[in-house]
Every structure is written in structure tokens, then in C-alpha cells.
Design a protein around this motif. Structure first.
Motif, PDB file in Angstrom:
ATOM      1  N   ASN A 143       0.933  -1.336   0.056  1.00 13.44           N
ATOM      2  CA  ASN A 143      -0.069   0.196   0.028  1.00 13.44           C
ATOM      3  C   ASN A 143       1.051   1.155  -0.065  1.00 13.44           C
ATOM      4  O   ASN A 143       2.085   1.142   0.190  1.00 13.44           O
ATOM      5  N   ALA A 144       0.153   2.377   0.038  1.00 12.98           N
ATOM      6  CA  ALA A 144       0.998   3.599   0.162  1.00 12.98           C
ATOM      7  C   ALA A 144       1.525   3.714   1.510  1.00 12.98           C
ATOM      8  O   ALA A 144       0.910   3.336   2.498  1.00 12.98           O
ATOM      9  N   ALA A 145       2.666   3.861   1.788  1.00 15.17           N
ATOM     10  CA  ALA A 145       3.516   3.886   3.050  1.00 15.17           C
ATOM     11  C   ALA A 145       3.069   5.155   3.615  1.00 15.17           C
ATOM     12  O   ALA A 145       3.248   6.451   3.245  1.00 15.17           O
ATOM     13  N   MET A 146       2.510   4.977   4.839  1.00 15.34           N
ATOM     14  CA  MET A 146       2.317   6.149   5.701  1.00 15.34           C
ATOM     15  C   MET A 146       3.396   7.124   5.885  1.00 15.34           C
ATOM     16  O   MET A 146       3.174   8.441   5.753  1.00 15.34           O
ATOM     17  N   GLU A 147       4.427   6.787   6.284  1.00 12.78           N
ATOM     18  CA  GLU A 147       5.585   7.447   6.715  1.00 12.78           C
ATOM     19  C   GLU A 147       6.127   8.224   5.536  1.00 12.78           C
ATOM     20  O   GLU A 147       6.315   9.534   5.549  1.00 12.78           O
ATOM     21  N   GLU A 148       5.988   7.880   4.241  1.00 11.66           N
ATOM     22  CA  GLU A 148       6.157   8.618   3.095  1.00 11.66           C
ATOM     23  C   GLU A 148       5.262   9.665   2.824  1.00 11.66           C
ATOM     24  O   GLU A 148       5.477  10.831   2.589  1.00 11.66           O
ATOM     25  N   VAL A 149       3.735   9.501   2.839  1.00 14.81           N
ATOM     26  CA  VAL A 149       2.805  10.232   2.669  1.00 14.81           C
ATOM     27  C   VAL A 149       2.962  11.469   3.643  1.00 14.81           C
ATOM     28  O   VAL A 149       2.881  12.589   3.282  1.00 14.81           O
ATOM     29  N   VAL A 150       3.144  11.288   4.991  1.00 11.55           N
ATOM     30  CA  VAL A 150       3.125  12.100   5.999  1.00 11.55           C
ATOM     31  C   VAL A 150       4.303  12.991   5.758  1.00 11.55           C
ATOM     32  O   VAL A 150       4.220  14.344   6.008  1.00 11.55           O
ATOM     33  N   MET A 151       5.475  12.546   5.558  1.00  8.80           N
ATOM     34  CA  MET A 151       6.696  13.412   5.473  1.00  8.80           C
ATOM     35  C   MET A 151       6.526  14.040   4.086  1.00  8.80           C
ATOM     36  O   MET A 151       7.322  15.242   3.981  1.00  8.80           O
ATOM     37  N   ALA A 152       5.975  13.764   3.024  1.00 10.55           N
ATOM     38  CA  ALA A 152       6.064  14.393   1.931  1.00 10.55           C
ATOM     39  C   ALA A 152       5.095  15.690   2.323  1.00 10.55           C
ATOM     40  O   ALA A 152       5.520  16.500   1.816  1.00 10.55           O
ATOM     41  N   LEU A 153       3.962  15.477   2.763  1.00  9.38           N
ATOM     42  CA  LEU A 153       3.244  16.669   3.152  1.00  9.38           C
ATOM     43  C   LEU A 153       3.842  17.650   3.817  1.00  9.38           C
ATOM     44  O   LEU A 153       3.810  18.667   3.875  1.00  9.38           O
ATOM     45  N   ARG A 154       4.723  16.974   5.150  1.00  7.83           N
ATOM     46  CA  ARG A 154       5.298  17.981   5.789  1.00  7.83           C
ATOM     47  C   ARG A 154       6.554  18.636   5.172  1.00  7.83           C
ATOM     48  O   ARG A 154       6.737  19.777   5.359  1.00  7.83           O
ATOM     49  N   THR A 155       7.146  17.887   4.417  1.00  5.94           N
ATOM     50  CA  THR A 155       8.394  18.589   3.650  1.00  5.94           C
ATOM     51  C   THR A 155       8.231  19.256   2.683  1.00  5.94           C
ATOM     52  O   THR A 155       8.933  20.319   2.313  1.00  5.94           O
ATOM     53  N   ARG A 156       7.276  19.166   1.819  1.00  4.20           N
ATOM     54  CA  ARG A 156       6.920  19.965   0.613  1.00  4.20           C
ATOM     55  C   ARG A 156       5.506  20.888   0.848  1.00  4.20           C
ATOM     56  O   ARG A 156       4.721  20.808   0.070  1.00  4.20           O
ATOM     57  N   HIS A 157       5.430  21.443   2.269  1.00  2.00           N
ATOM     58  CA  HIS A 157       4.315  22.131   2.581  1.00  2.00           C
ATOM     59  C   HIS A 157       4.130  23.346   1.825  1.00  2.00           C
ATOM     60  O   HIS A 157       3.027  23.928   1.391  1.00  2.00           O
ATOM     61  N   ASP A 158       5.271  23.961   0.963  1.00  2.00           N
ATOM     62  CA  ASP A 158       5.167  24.876   0.309  1.00  2.00           C
ATOM     63  C   ASP A 158       4.408  24.500  -1.117  1.00  2.00           C
ATOM     64  O   ASP A 158       3.792  25.252  -1.613  1.00  2.00           O
ATOM     65  N   HIS A 159       4.563  23.471  -1.711  1.00  2.00           N
ATOM     66  CA  HIS A 159       3.616  22.763  -2.827  1.00  2.00           C
ATOM     67  C   HIS A 159       2.423  22.316  -2.303  1.00  2.00           C
ATOM     68  O   HIS A 159       1.330  22.366  -3.202  1.00  2.00           O
ATOM     69  N   MET A 160       2.121  21.688  -1.278  1.00  2.00           N
ATOM     70  CA  MET A 160       1.004  20.917  -0.739  1.00  2.00           C
ATOM     71  C   MET A 160       0.553  21.332   0.464  1.00  2.00           C
ATOM     72  O   MET A 160       1.176  20.686   1.642  1.00  2.00           O
ATOM     73  N   PRO A 161      -0.183  22.569   0.614  1.00  2.00           N
ATOM     74  CA  PRO A 161      -0.298  23.183   2.011  1.00  2.00           C
ATOM     75  C   PRO A 161      -1.157  22.439   2.731  1.00  2.00           C
ATOM     76  O   PRO A 161      -2.307  22.960   3.443  1.00  2.00           O
ATOM     77  N   TYR A 162      -1.099  21.273   2.948  1.00  2.00           N
ATOM     78  CA  TYR A 162      -1.920  20.638   3.811  1.00  2.00           C
ATOM     79  C   TYR A 162      -0.999  19.788   5.020  1.00  2.00           C
ATOM     80  O   TYR A 162       0.130  19.548   5.218  1.00  2.00           O
ATOM     81  N   VAL A 163      -1.777  19.299   6.061  1.00  2.00           N
ATOM     82  CA  VAL A 163      -1.275  18.767   7.400  1.00  2.00           C
ATOM     83  C   VAL A 163      -2.039  17.434   7.969  1.00  2.00           C
ATOM     84  O   VAL A 163      -2.980  17.369   7.471  1.00  2.00           O
ATOM     85  N   THR A 164      -1.202  16.787   8.669  1.00  2.00           N
ATOM     86  CA  THR A 164      -1.857  15.587   9.224  1.00  2.00           C
ATOM     87  C   THR A 164      -1.636  15.854  10.530  1.00  2.00           C
ATOM     88  O   THR A 164      -0.987  16.689  11.201  1.00  2.00           O
ATOM     89  N   GLY A 165      -2.144  14.957  11.704  1.00  2.00           N
ATOM     90  CA  GLY A 165      -1.994  14.993  13.194  1.00  2.00           C
ATOM     91  C   GLY A 165      -1.030  14.136  13.621  1.00  2.00           C
ATOM     92  O   GLY A 165      -0.914  13.887  14.818  1.00  2.00           O
ATOM     93  N   VAL A 166      -0.089  13.560  12.442  1.00  2.00           N
ATOM     94  CA  VAL A 166       0.792  12.486  13.028  1.00  2.00           C
ATOM     95  C   VAL A 166       1.971  13.123  13.557  1.00  2.00           C
ATOM     96  O   VAL A 166       2.561  14.052  13.066  1.00  2.00           O
ATOM     97  N   GLU A 167       2.328  12.672  14.831  1.00  2.00           N
ATOM     98  CA  GLU A 167       3.915  12.937  15.396  1.00  2.00           C
ATOM     99  C   GLU A 167       4.854  12.134  14.728  1.00  2.00           C
ATOM    100  O   GLU A 167       4.971  10.878  15.008  1.00  2.00           O
ATOM    101  N   THR A 168       5.474  13.063  13.962  1.00  2.00           N
ATOM    102  CA  THR A 168       6.346  12.078  12.947  1.00  2.00           C
ATOM    103  C   THR A 168       7.686  11.535  13.772  1.00  2.00           C
ATOM    104  O   THR A 168       8.194  10.744  13.200  1.00  2.00           O
TER     105      THR A 168
END
Length: 518
Positions: free
Chosen positions: A243-268
Motif C-alpha cells: 500500500n501507500a507507505a504512511m511514513e512517506e505520505v506524512v513526510m512528503a506533506l510535511r517536507t513539501r508544505h510549500d507545494h502541498m499546503p496540507y497537514v496531518t495529525g501524525v507525530e512524525t
């Protein structure tokens, strides 16, 4: 997280305990599932899909127990579009403070014709009836269009509209067979927003498989198109390619917040801990070059890279190791270290253990410290994980002796096992020491299981490193992975084989219903 607009928040739906456990060789007992569920709750995951209650009594009990212990995260069970499945699911999640029923039916022409053998109108009728029934039992209902990415658009729109009208608060569009590509998948999500009149009354979710290596890319593309829930697993485990890897999804959203201005509630900072926990339980080791959690994810060997890192870490690191909970391997304890220091180290590594478990782990640590010059964090993690996963084993290694080398041909192994509380022993030979050990085990525990995989890797560097062995056994189409760790590779091999056998005993008790591949 309350200050974050709902339009910017992506719900993280983790299906490690359901879809992840469908990986060949991945089988978790009740205690292991609870440990994973608690780790997910600690991470701040929004929804835990705990299992498929109708599958077996074991699956039902696992979902019910997760529902009993998880307090802050929604506990979800999967159900086909039948009253029996849905009723069983509702019963399993009943005690959860936050509960969800996730019901599904296939909607693609291929699945409807060959899998369901139903006409589209009958499928549409079942969408409404199943969601309506589920909504009468719980407030939170999710509906999935299995094989959604290959479903005709007109029919998909009709099904989504009907599911929302019947009370589904979340609509999941799975790429069940990993067929979609990002621009195509994002267009599908936009199409639903454009054509389904009541789409604003539900959260759109996506569940992407990784058959073409695009699960994370497709999931993120869907978020850009308006989806606000991603279904994923720790380490990306799951059927086929996963499946989609949770850690990759979460860190992609966090690291590229400039391009994808979305957040999760995950404590990375809990990511590495959860990844290691799952690997130790399932025996599925993470490949070294795996994004985020692989051993090489933050390693720099190239001279040019090392020079840049010394001058400024940002030259080659787009995120810090600390942001995912990775700490540098350090020499922490030795043979003179006491129980209090060991207990403090366990707490630092994220383990919350009872006194008896601490005492058992401490004894193994002292034994290891006598044999190994340097004891690292990874060694302690291997000790504890190896100890914990064997707590409820029916078969345990008591003693083992091997004679091998140029003067002992063929090699000879002598084993003593405890099987359901009874002692058994035997002596046997084989083509090599590992073969001799495994043949002795099979003599004492007759089984038709075939060895599919045997691999060894060192926990740390050095000739005195602990060996971590993974064994995969297959019996009647069911495969399980076992894992064992010890400074003696032969002992680790025996432990891994026995661990796999113990998991096979659990697997034998499960009777999986009609194939589920949401």
C-alpha cells in the motif's frame, strides 16, 4: 490541531492491521496487534482499521480488543455489503469511543461480471442497502468502491451519490490493483467533485496500491484534487506490492508544505519506532534504501555528499533524522551497567514494559554484554523485540548444540524444545548446520510447511554483532515470516524457524472468507 481548517487537514487512515496483515507471511497474534494499535494511537493516526471481523473468530476478537483499548483514535472494521458482515463488524467495534464501519462492494465492469456476477443495478441497490444498514448501527460509515479506478465514470458517480444519500460520511475511491497513474487518478477525483451533487457532504478518501510503485504519488495527487483522507500502512506493507507507505505520505506533506499546503495529525518523531516495531513483529525487514525509514535513508557515503553535509546538512538532507525519530547509534551500556540504567534506556527507546519482562530482557542484555564488546541501541531493540514476540509461543527453544566444520561431516545438531509445556529432544544431521537444525525441529514437530526464505543480516557492525535471521514458511497456501536474534547465528536461525512455526499455528486457526482487496 483544532486551529487548522478542516479544508487543509488530511485524515490518516491506517490499515496496517487489516490490509497490511494480508501480506504473504505477515501474521500477527492478538497481543502483537494491540502493540501496533497503541503505537498508531501514540503517533496520532486518525483512524485504525483494525481488521475484518467476519473473517474468523480471531479477527473478530482482535478488532474487539483494539476497540476496548484505543481511546483517542477511531477504530474501524471492514465489512462486505451484506447484513451478516455489517452486524459482525458493528459488534466488534461496539466498545470503541470512536467507531466506524467500512463497507465496500466492487463497481468496475470486470469485477461485477466475474467476481460478483451481478448487474450494475443490483450493485447500486446493495450500495444503498448496505450503507443504510451500517448507518443505523453507527454514526460513522465509510463506503468503498472496490476497483474504483477502473470503474466507468457514470456508474461511479451514481454509486457515490447513493452512498452519501444513504449516510456515508466518507467515500473511498481505491486504486485496488495499482493501475492508475497520478494525473489520471487526480482527474478521477476532480470528476467526482464536478459531477456528484452531494459530494460536499462527505470526505473523499483514497486507498492506493503500489503495483507500479505509484501508491504514494497517486495518493498525494488525489489530495491535490480534493481528497482529504489517505489510507496507508506502516512501511507500505500489504497485499502484492503493498500500500501507500504512511511514513512517506506524512513526510512528503510535511517536507513539501510549500507545494502541498496540507497537514496531518501524525507525530512524525514516532515514525521510526513504529516502523521498527512492525518489522520486529512481522519479520518484514525494511530494505536499506527505503524512503524515510530505511537504514540508508540518512546515510552519506559519497565524498562529495559528505563534504556538503559537513558544511551544511541541508545540502543533501531535505529533512532531519530527528524529525522521524531517528537517533544516532550510540554505545550506551556495558556488562557493568545496572538494572536501573537498563530500565532508563528502555524508556528512552520507547518501551513500556512490566517488571517481569524487564527482568527477562535485562538477563539477556547481561548475557549479550559478556559476549559482545560494545552494546548499541540497536542491540537492545533486537533483544527486547526478540523477547516480546516470543511471550505466548507454544514451542520454545530450550537448548541446542551443533557439531560442524571440516572434522564433522555431515554436521550434527542436538536440540531440546518445550512444546505445549512438554519437553522433547532429538539429534540429527543435515547438509549444513542450519539444515541439521531445521530437520531436527521438523522431526519433533511434524509439518508439511516448506521453507521459502532464509536470510541473515547483522544488527550492528563487527564480527561479534547479533545476527537477525528471517525465515518464511509456507503450508497449504498460507505463508508466515519468523524472526530471531542472537550473537550465535545458529541459535538465531532456530529461534526464527520456531517463531515462524508458532505463527503458522495461529494462521491455521484463521479461515479467510471471499477474497478482499479494497
Amino acid at each position: 490541531m483544532n486551529s487548522i481548517p478542516e479544508s487543509d487537514r488530511v485524515v490518516v487512515f491506517d490499515t496496517t492491521l487489516r490490509d497490511g496483515e494480508q501480506s504473504p507471511g505477515c501474521s500477527m497474534n492478538l497481543e502483537e496487534k494491540i502493540r501496533v494499535a497503541k503505537a498508531l494511537e501514540d503517533m496520532g493516526v486518525d483512524v485504525i482499521e483494525a481488521g475484518f471481523p467476519i473473517a474468523s473468530e480471531g479477527d473478530f476478537e482482535a478488532v474487539r480488543e483494539v476497540a476496548n483499548v484505543i481511546k483517542n483514535t477511531t477504530v474501524c472494521g471492514l465489512a462486505r455489503a451484506t447484513r451478516g458482515d455489517i452486524d459482525r463488524c458493528a459488534e466488534a467495534v461496539a466498545n470503541a469511543p470512536r467507531k466506524r464501519i467500512h463497507t465496500f462492494i466492487s463497481t468496475s465492469p470486470l469485477h461485477m461480471k466475474y467476481k460478483l456476477q451481478m448487474e450494475p443495478e443490483k450493485v447500486l441497490e446493495m450500495v444503498t442497502s448496505s450503507v443504510t444498514h451500517a448507518r443505523n448501527l453507527v454514526d460513522d460509515v465509510e463506503w468503498s468502491a472496490e476497483d474504483g479506478s477502473r470503474t466507468e465514470h457514470d456508474f461511479l458517480c451514481r454509486c457515490v451519490e447513493a452512498a452519501i444519500d444513504a449516510g456515508a460520511g466518507t467515500i473511498n475511491i481505491p486504486d485496488t490493483v495499482g493501475y492508475a497513474i497520478p494525473d489520471e487518478f487526480s482527474s478521477l477525483i476532480r470528476m467526482l467533485y464536478d459531477r456528484v451533487p452531494n459530494i460536499d457532504k462527505a470526505i473523499i478518501s483514497v486507498h492506493c496500491h503500489n503495483d507500479l510503485g505509484l501508491a504514494v504519488a497517486n495518493s498525494l495527487a488525489a489530495v491535490g484534487a480534493g481528497a482529504r483522507q489517505i489510507e496507508c500502512t506502516i512501511n507500505g506493507i500489504g497485499e502484492r506490492a503493498g500500500n501507500a507507505a504512511m511514513e512517506e505520505v506524512v513526510m512528503a506533506l510535511r517536507t513539501r508544505h510549500d507545494h502541498m499546503p496540507y497537514v496531518t495529525g501524525v507525530e512524525t518523531t514516532q515514525i521510526t519506532k513504529a516502523s521498527r516495531l512492525l518489522s520486529s513483529i512481522t519479520g518484514f525487514n525494511v530494505q536499506p534504501n527505503k524512503a524515510i525509514v530505511g537504514a540508508n535513508a540518512f546515510a552519506h557515503e559519497s565524498g562529495i555528499h559528505q563534504d556538503g553535509m559537513l558544511k551544511n546538512a541541508e545540502t543533501y538532507e531535505i529533512m532531519t533524522p530527528e524529525s522521524v525519530g531517528l537517533t544516532k547509534s550510540t554505545l550506551v551500556l556495558g556488562k557493568h551497567s545496572g538494572r536501573a540504567a537498563f530500565k532508563d534506556k528502555l524508556r528512552e527507546l520507547g518501551y513500556d514494559m512490566g517488571d517481569n519482562s524487564v527482568n527477562d530482557a535485562f538477563k539477556r542484555f547481561k548475557d549479550l554484554a559478556d559476549r559482545k564488546k560494545e552494546v548499541f541501541d540497536e542491540d537492545i531493540i533486537a533483544i527486547v523485540d526478540d523477547e516480546v514476540v516470543r511471550t505466548n509461543d507454544r514451542v520454545k527453544l530450550v537448548a541446542m548444540e551443533i557439531k560442524c566444520g571440516t572434522k564433522h561431516n555431515p554436521p550434527v545438531a542436538a536440540l531440546e524444545l518445550e512444546v505445549d509445556g512438554q519437553m522433547r529432544s532429538t539429534v540429527g544431521s543435515g547438509d549444513g548446520p542450519v539444515d541439521a537444525v531445521f530437520k531436527c525441529i521438523k522431526e519433533m514437530i511434524p509439518t508439511q510447511a516448506r521453507l521459502q526464505l532464509y536470510q541473515v543480516h547483522a544488527v550492528t557492525g563487527g564480527t561479534d554483532a547479533q545476527a537477525e535471521v528471517t525465515v518464511r514458511l509456507e503450508e497449504d497456501g498460507k505463508s508466515v515470516n519468523g524472526q530471531g536474534a542472537d550473537t550465535d547465528t545458529m541459535v538465531a536461525s532456530a529461534k526464527a524457524y520456531l517463531n515462524a512455526l508458532n505463527k503458522l499455528f495461529v494462521k491455521r486457526e484463521k479461515s479467510k472468507p471471499e477474497a478482499v482487496a479494497v
